[in-house]
Design a protein around this motif. Structure first.
Motif, PDB file in Angstrom:
ATOM      1  N   GLU A  12       0.830  -1.197   0.000  1.00 30.04           N
ATOM      2  CA  GLU A  12       0.000   0.000   0.000  1.00 30.04           C
ATOM      3  C   GLU A  12       0.867   1.250   0.000  1.00 30.04           C
ATOM      4  OE1 GLU A  12      -2.873   1.741   3.284  1.00 30.04           O
ATOM      5  OE2 GLU A  12      -3.698  -0.077   2.349  1.00 30.04           O
ATOM      6  N   GLU A  13       1.997   1.204   0.747  1.00 30.48           N
ATOM      7  CA  GLU A  13       2.895   2.360   0.857  1.00 30.48           C
ATOM      8  C   GLU A  13       4.339   1.907   0.958  1.00 30.48           C
ATOM      9  OE1 GLU A  13       2.701   5.480   3.910  1.00 30.48           O
ATOM     10  OE2 GLU A  13       0.535   5.405   3.606  1.00 30.48           O
ATOM     11  N   GLU A  14       5.236   2.647   0.275  1.00 32.89           N
ATOM     12  CA  GLU A  14       6.679   2.474   0.419  1.00 32.89           C
ATOM     13  C   GLU A  14       7.252   3.818   0.826  1.00 32.89           C
ATOM     14  OE1 GLU A  14       8.843   1.039  -2.985  1.00 32.89           O
ATOM     15  OE2 GLU A  14       7.311  -0.443  -3.438  1.00 32.89           O
ATOM     16  N   ASN A  15       7.955   3.868   1.938  1.00 32.11           N
ATOM     17  CA  ASN A  15       8.617   5.096   2.389  1.00 32.11           C
ATOM     18  C   ASN A  15      10.108   4.826   2.482  1.00 32.11           C
ATOM     19  OD1 ASN A  15       6.202   6.558   2.806  1.00 32.11           O
ATOM     20  ND2 ASN A  15       5.893   5.429   4.705  1.00 32.11           N
ATOM     21  N   LEU A  46       7.387  -0.145   4.947  1.00 31.43           N
ATOM     22  CA  LEU A  46       6.355  -0.649   4.043  1.00 31.43           C
ATOM     23  C   LEU A  46       5.065  -0.873   4.815  1.00 31.43           C
ATOM     24  CD1 LEU A  46       8.406  -3.467   2.272  1.00 31.43           C
ATOM     25  CD2 LEU A  46       7.998  -1.173   1.413  1.00 31.43           C
ATOM     26  N   THR A  47       3.955  -0.501   4.204  1.00 33.21           N
ATOM     27  CA  THR A  47       2.634  -0.886   4.695  1.00 33.21           C
ATOM     28  C   THR A  47       2.097  -1.865   3.663  1.00 33.21           C
ATOM     29  OG1 THR A  47       2.340   1.299   5.666  1.00 33.21           O
ATOM     30  CG2 THR A  47       0.370  -0.054   5.380  1.00 33.21           C
ATOM     31  N   ARG A  77       7.708  -1.070  -6.074  1.00 31.35           N
ATOM     32  CA  ARG A  77       7.878   0.172  -6.817  1.00 31.35           C
ATOM     33  C   ARG A  77       9.369   0.473  -6.979  1.00 31.35           C
ATOM     34  NH1 ARG A  77       3.665   4.118  -8.056  1.00 31.35           N
ATOM     35  NH2 ARG A  77       4.836   5.574  -9.309  1.00 31.35           N
ATOM     36  N   GLN A 103       3.125  -3.881   8.954  1.00 31.47           N
ATOM     37  CA  GLN A 103       4.086  -2.780   8.827  1.00 31.47           C
ATOM     38  C   GLN A 103       5.467  -3.430   8.861  1.00 31.47           C
ATOM     39  OE1 GLN A 103       2.057  -0.019   8.003  1.00 31.47           O
ATOM     40  NE2 GLN A 103       3.432   1.140   9.277  1.00 31.47           N
TER      41      GLN A 103
END
Length: 193
Positions: A12-15, A46-47, A77, A103
């Motif tokens: 869902e998210e990559e930071n 990561l989420t 990504r 997470q």
């Protein structure tokens, strides 16, 4: 869809995080001064969702990788080699029916090559055969000490680079020379052997 090691995950998210440490020394008046910047390893938060009938098995596999410190490859990504799992936090929510929200914190690891060099076996001393005058005691050849070698320091030289270049160790260079690792003066003559 992304992949961490051999586990498929839905990201869902990559930071991506990169940071440095800056040394800080106080002075009597004015701003403190900094004389060294040190890069910290890159980290990624990561989420993700692990979904499917075997989501608990896949989660246990990731926990096993975390416990053993296995080097993994993440492809999402962004693609990153040589990462380890630092944190693995799961959340069960009503929004996910057949899986779990997780997470994950990954850290990029640089694997160091060893400067260790295998030495050849020692030679046995030669023994002369007895002569007609009676037996003689074995004689050993006197080994000459290795000639000393020096290197003139250029900007950017370090004990590590010189050890690789001349086939010695960093510890040996430190004992032969009295300069700290980060304060080797340019144009100084370092003893290599």
């Amino acid at each position: 869809m992304a992949k961490l090691g051999d586990v498929y995950i839905h990201v869902e998210e990559e930071n991506l995080n990169s940071s440095v440490n800056a040394t800080q020394y106080g002075v009597e008046s004015g701003e403190p001064f900094t004389d060294h910047i040190e890069k910290k390893p890159s980290e990624m938060d990561l989420t993700v969702f692990i979904l499917g009938d075997n989501y608990m098995g896949e989660l246990e596999k990731l926990k096993g990788y975390q416990r053993t410190g296995k080097l993994l490859k993440f492809v999402g990504r962004s693609a990153v080699d040589n990462v380890v799992i630092l944190n693995l936090n799961r959340k069960y929510t009503a929004q996910v029916e057949n899986g779990v929200a997780v997470q994950i914190t990954l850290r990029k690891i640089r694997v160091a090559d060893t400067p260790w060099i295998k030495m050849p076996p020692k030679k046995k001393p030669s023994v002369k055969p007895p002569t007609k005058g009676g037996e003689k005691k074995p004689t050993q050849k006197k080994e000459r000490p290795a000639p000393t070698a020096f290197h003139t320091v250029k900007a950017g030289d370090s004990y590590y680079a010189l050890a690789k270049r001349y086939g010695t160790t960093v510890e040996r260079l430190r004992t032969l020379n009295n300069y700290p690792d980060r304060s080797i003066p340019v144009n100084a003559k370092l003893r290599i052997k």
